[in-house]
Design a protein around this motif. Sequence first.
Motif, PDB file in Angstrom:
ATOM      1  N   GLN A 122       0.862  -1.178   0.000  1.00  0.00           N
ATOM      2  CA  GLN A 122       0.000   0.000   0.000  1.00  0.00           C
ATOM      3  C   GLN A 122       0.903   1.234   0.000  1.00  0.00           C
ATOM      4  OE1 GLN A 122      -2.876   0.138   3.168  1.00  0.00           O
ATOM      5  NE2 GLN A 122      -3.760   2.075   2.492  1.00  0.00           N
ATOM      6  N   PRO A 123       1.134   1.847  -1.151  1.00  0.00           N
ATOM      7  CA  PRO A 123       2.105   2.951  -1.242  1.00  0.00           C
ATOM      8  C   PRO A 123       1.800   4.133  -0.327  1.00  0.00           C
ATOM      9  CG  PRO A 123       1.539   2.149  -3.429  1.00  0.00           C
ATOM     10  CD  PRO A 123       0.589   1.491  -2.466  1.00  0.00           C
ATOM     11  N   SER A 124       0.509   4.408  -0.085  1.00  0.00           N
ATOM     12  CA  SER A 124       0.172   5.565   0.748  1.00  0.00           C
ATOM     13  C   SER A 124       0.696   5.421   2.173  1.00  0.00           C
ATOM     14  CB  SER A 124      -1.344   5.781   0.776  1.00  0.00           C
ATOM     15  OG  SER A 124      -2.012   4.655   1.318  1.00  0.00           O
ATOM     16  N   GLU A 125       0.886   4.173   2.649  1.00  0.00           N
ATOM     17  CA  GLU A 125       1.455   3.957   3.983  1.00  0.00           C
ATOM     18  C   GLU A 125       2.875   4.515   4.047  1.00  0.00           C
ATOM     19  OE1 GLU A 125       0.261   2.672   6.747  1.00  0.00           O
ATOM     20  OE2 GLU A 125      -1.400   1.324   6.285  1.00  0.00           O
ATOM     21  N   PHE A 126       3.636   4.324   2.968  1.00  0.00           N
ATOM     22  CA  PHE A 126       5.025   4.783   2.928  1.00  0.00           C
ATOM     23  C   PHE A 126       5.120   6.264   2.566  1.00  0.00           C
ATOM     24  CE2 PHE A 126       5.013   0.253   2.215  1.00  0.00           C
ATOM     25  CZ  PHE A 126       6.076  -0.202   2.974  1.00  0.00           C
ATOM     26  N   LEU A 127       4.084   6.764   1.905  1.00  0.00           N
ATOM     27  CA  LEU A 127       4.050   8.182   1.568  1.00  0.00           C
ATOM     28  C   LEU A 127       3.926   9.045   2.814  1.00  0.00           C
ATOM     29  CD1 LEU A 127       3.834  10.445  -0.557  1.00  0.00           C
ATOM     30  CD2 LEU A 127       1.375   9.954  -0.703  1.00  0.00           C
ATOM     31  N   ARG A 128       3.227   8.538   3.834  1.00  0.00           N
ATOM     32  CA  ARG A 128       2.917   9.343   5.010  1.00  0.00           C
ATOM     33  C   ARG A 128       4.143   9.889   5.737  1.00  0.00           C
ATOM     34  NH1 ARG A 128      -0.841   6.222   7.959  1.00  0.00           N
ATOM     35  NH2 ARG A 128       0.843   5.181   9.067  1.00  0.00           N
ATOM     36  N   PRO A 129       5.131   9.053   6.167  1.00  0.00           N
ATOM     37  CA  PRO A 129       6.273   9.632   6.881  1.00  0.00           C
ATOM     38  C   PRO A 129       7.062  10.625   6.039  1.00  0.00           C
ATOM     39  CG  PRO A 129       6.664   7.312   6.361  1.00  0.00           C
ATOM     40  CD  PRO A 129       5.229   7.584   6.074  1.00  0.00           C
ATOM     41  N   ALA A 130       7.196  10.339   4.737  1.00  0.00           N
ATOM     42  CA  ALA A 130       7.906  11.271   3.854  1.00  0.00           C
ATOM     43  C   ALA A 130       7.146  12.587   3.746  1.00  0.00           C
ATOM     44  CB  ALA A 130       8.079  10.637   2.482  1.00  0.00           C
ATOM     45  N   PHE A 131       5.841  12.482   3.596  1.00  0.00           N
ATOM     46  CA  PHE A 131       4.959  13.641   3.506  1.00  0.00           C
ATOM     47  C   PHE A 131       5.096  14.532   4.747  1.00  0.00           C
ATOM     48  CE2 PHE A 131       0.880  15.093   5.183  1.00  0.00           C
ATOM     49  CZ  PHE A 131       0.355  15.863   4.159  1.00  0.00           C
ATOM     50  N   ILE A 132       5.100  13.927   5.912  1.00  0.00           N
ATOM     51  CA  ILE A 132       5.189  14.682   7.167  1.00  0.00           C
ATOM     52  C   ILE A 132       6.493  15.477   7.232  1.00  0.00           C
ATOM     53  CG2 ILE A 132       5.385  14.452   9.681  1.00  0.00           C
ATOM     54  CD1 ILE A 132       3.581  11.945   9.427  1.00  0.00           C
ATOM     55  N   ILE A 133       7.597  14.840   6.871  1.00  0.00           N
ATOM     56  CA  ILE A 133       8.904  15.501   6.959  1.00  0.00           C
ATOM     57  C   ILE A 133       9.019  16.611   5.925  1.00  0.00           C
ATOM     58  CG2 ILE A 133      11.386  15.147   6.635  1.00  0.00           C
ATOM     59  CD1 ILE A 133      10.955  12.361   7.904  1.00  0.00           C
ATOM     60  N   VAL A 134       8.543  16.377   4.710  1.00  0.00           N
ATOM     61  CA  VAL A 134       8.614  17.404   3.666  1.00  0.00           C
ATOM     62  C   VAL A 134       7.769  18.618   4.056  1.00  0.00           C
ATOM     63  CG1 VAL A 134       7.996  17.941   1.274  1.00  0.00           C
ATOM     64  CG2 VAL A 134       9.184  15.808   1.809  1.00  0.00           C
ATOM     65  N   ILE A 135       6.585  18.387   4.605  1.00  0.00           N
ATOM     66  CA  ILE A 135       5.739  19.494   5.056  1.00  0.00           C
ATOM     67  C   ILE A 135       6.457  20.299   6.138  1.00  0.00           C
ATOM     68  CG2 ILE A 135       3.640  20.059   6.358  1.00  0.00           C
ATOM     69  CD1 ILE A 135       2.938  19.419   3.556  1.00  0.00           C
ATOM     70  N   GLY A 136       7.039  19.602   7.133  1.00  0.00           N
ATOM     71  CA  GLY A 136       7.772  20.299   8.186  1.00  0.00           C
ATOM     72  C   GLY A 136       8.957  21.069   7.642  1.00  0.00           C
ATOM     73  N   TRP A 137       9.648  20.512   6.680  1.00  0.00           N
ATOM     74  CA  TRP A 137      10.802  21.159   6.034  1.00  0.00           C
ATOM     75  C   TRP A 137      10.368  22.449   5.337  1.00  0.00           C
ATOM     76  CZ3 TRP A 137      14.026  18.273   1.704  1.00  0.00           C
ATOM     77  CH2 TRP A 137      15.167  19.034   1.396  1.00  0.00           C
ATOM     78  N   CYS A 138       9.260  22.379   4.575  1.00  0.00           N
ATOM     79  CA  CYS A 138       8.772  23.568   3.864  1.00  0.00           C
ATOM     80  C   CYS A 138       8.396  24.680   4.832  1.00  0.00           C
ATOM     81  CB  CYS A 138       7.570  23.194   3.002  1.00  0.00           C
ATOM     82  SG  CYS A 138       7.953  22.180   1.565  1.00  0.00           S
ATOM     83  N   ILE A 139       7.649  24.334   5.890  1.00  0.00           N
ATOM     84  CA  ILE A 139       7.216  25.354   6.841  1.00  0.00           C
ATOM     85  C   ILE A 139       8.412  25.981   7.551  1.00  0.00           C
ATOM     86  CG2 ILE A 139       5.862  25.797   8.924  1.00  0.00           C
ATOM     87  CD1 ILE A 139       4.024  23.492   8.089  1.00  0.00           C
ATOM     88  N   ALA A 140       9.351  25.147   7.999  1.00  0.00           N
ATOM     89  CA  ALA A 140      10.526  25.659   8.708  1.00  0.00           C
ATOM     90  C   ALA A 140      11.386  26.522   7.806  1.00  0.00           C
ATOM     91  CB  ALA A 140      11.340  24.493   9.265  1.00  0.00           C
ATOM     92  N   GLU A 141      11.486  26.145   6.535  1.00  0.00           N
ATOM     93  CA  GLU A 141      12.327  26.907   5.601  1.00  0.00           C
ATOM     94  C   GLU A 141      11.751  28.291   5.335  1.00  0.00           C
ATOM     95  OE1 GLU A 141      15.964  27.010   3.840  1.00  0.00           O
ATOM     96  OE2 GLU A 141      15.086  25.320   4.934  1.00  0.00           O
ATOM     97  N   SER A 142      10.424  28.436   5.460  1.00  0.00           N
ATOM     98  CA  SER A 142       9.815  29.749   5.243  1.00  0.00           C
ATOM     99  C   SER A 142      10.251  30.742   6.312  1.00  0.00           C
ATOM    100  CB  SER A 142       8.287  29.623   5.235  1.00  0.00           C
ATOM    101  OG  SER A 142       7.812  29.252   6.519  1.00  0.00           O
ATOM    102  N   ARG A 143      10.568  30.253   7.512  1.00  0.00           N
ATOM    103  CA  ARG A 143      11.082  31.134   8.568  1.00  0.00           C
ATOM    104  C   ARG A 143      12.582  31.330   8.447  1.00  0.00           C
ATOM    105  NH1 ARG A 143       7.901  32.402  12.954  1.00  0.00           N
ATOM    106  NH2 ARG A 143       5.899  31.303  13.126  1.00  0.00           N
ATOM    107  N   ARG A 144      13.275  30.293   8.001  1.00  0.00           N
ATOM    108  CA  ARG A 144      14.731  30.352   7.921  1.00  0.00           C
ATOM    109  C   ARG A 144      15.213  31.190   6.737  1.00  0.00           C
ATOM    110  NH1 ARG A 144      18.631  25.297   6.489  1.00  0.00           N
ATOM    111  NH2 ARG A 144      20.606  26.316   6.882  1.00  0.00           N
ATOM    112  N   THR A 145      14.475  31.129   5.619  1.00  0.00           N
ATOM    113  CA  THR A 145      14.872  31.827   4.397  1.00  0.00           C
ATOM    114  C   THR A 145      13.829  32.879   4.051  1.00  0.00           C
ATOM    115  OG1 THR A 145      15.922  29.783   3.604  1.00  0.00           O
ATOM    116  CG2 THR A 145      15.551  31.538   1.989  1.00  0.00           C
ATOM    117  N   PRO A 146      14.096  34.145   4.306  1.00  0.00           N
ATOM    118  CA  PRO A 146      13.130  35.205   3.994  1.00  0.00           C
ATOM    119  C   PRO A 146      12.745  35.187   2.510  1.00  0.00           C
ATOM    120  CG  PRO A 146      14.913  36.052   5.361  1.00  0.00           C
ATOM    121  CD  PRO A 146      15.318  34.675   4.957  1.00  0.00           C
ATOM    122  N   GLY A 147      11.458  35.266   2.252  1.00  0.00           N
ATOM    123  CA  GLY A 147      10.978  35.268   0.884  1.00  0.00           C
ATOM    124  C   GLY A 147      10.650  33.907   0.321  1.00  0.00           C
ATOM    125  N   PHE A 148      11.063  32.848   1.014  1.00  0.00           N
ATOM    126  CA  PHE A 148      10.755  31.502   0.523  1.00  0.00           C
ATOM    127  C   PHE A 148       9.305  31.165   0.857  1.00  0.00           C
ATOM    128  CE2 PHE A 148      10.522  26.860   1.160  1.00  0.00           C
ATOM    129  CZ  PHE A 148      10.906  26.448  -0.107  1.00  0.00           C
TER     130      PHE A 148
END
Length: 371
Positions: A122-148
């Motif tokens: 079931q691919p969606s099971e493996f998508l979940r942990p990757a999805f969580i980390i990528v979402i956290g990375w995007c949100i954190a990068e918006s604070r770390r890199t102005p304008g991102f």
Amino acid sequence: MPSLSRADTSIVGRWWWSVDRVTMMALAVLLGIGYVLALAAMPSITLHLSDPHTQDMIKQIGFLVIGGLTMVGLSMLSLRQVKLAALGMGIIFYLLTAFTLLHGTEVDGAKRWLSLPGFTIQPSEFLRPAFIIVIGWCIAESRRTPGFPGRRAALAVFIATAALLKMQPDIGTTFLFTMIVFTQFYLDGMEMKWVAGAGVLVALAGVYAFFFITHVHTRVMMFIDPPKGSQAQTALMAFGNGGMFGLGPGEGQVKHFLPDARADFVFAVAGEEFGLFFCAFIIAVFAAIVLRALVRLLGEPNLFVVLAAGGLIAGFGFQAFVNMASSLSLIPTKGMTLPFISYGGSSALAISIQMGFLLALTRKRHAGDTQ
């Protein structure tokens, strides 16, 4: 491991003294319980190697062993390696999840599985942990890199993933993903007006699902007015039969009447065969893992770690709650597995990856190790 010195600078030495060994031991306990219930949930028949039930049991134990080794291996990754691994996994399993719409195996009207030689995934099971980390990375990068535009990127990833899951359809996983993203934005400091707005949207989505998605409507109505002999009633009978100490391993009857006894209702099998105290112990282990992770995040200065690890542990805890609560008829039944305990190779491996990432993110690091 006790022979390792704090002066040991090898990869294993540095890992051993930086990883959260308490959480790792608690996860090992869940793996052990999974081994026990892989045996207990099987019908009490002669265990010949040629018997399909025996083969399923051996296969599940094999998946748990591989999952444990995978979890330890991933826990050794650096923050940068966690990000890259999650990004690669996310792309691969997003494409595989989309592929299920075209060539997936249909079960109960949903295409969530890919059939491979000897097993299904079931691919969606493996998508979940990757999805969580990528979402956290995007949100954190918006604070770390102005304008991102990190928050907009996170929302775009969420919408694309939710739309794909809705097409399968997999309403339960879509809801789980939604709650995880909500948690991550909340940890980032979401304003209360947006919290209220998101809550209203989730409520409206629930109302829509009830009135316009047939199987959701059916499950809710069966929860409100359960028919005689329903899965929920049978599960409750199993807990009653087990009492305080259970009937003994392999002596339960619920697994003969519930089609999902090894997966969705494995908690009921535990209640009947091992009793109330064993079930309370399982709940305590899950609670200890969640609380331990949250406590470690309280003093974490790295926003990415807080968002990614917070999302991982929220998904883990919510999944366990939904499974156990539905077995106890506290909420409508939903096909979510009990992490490390329910039968299923995809579930065991995916949750092992998720917890491996969590252990990697919550390791002790030097002040300059922010990548």
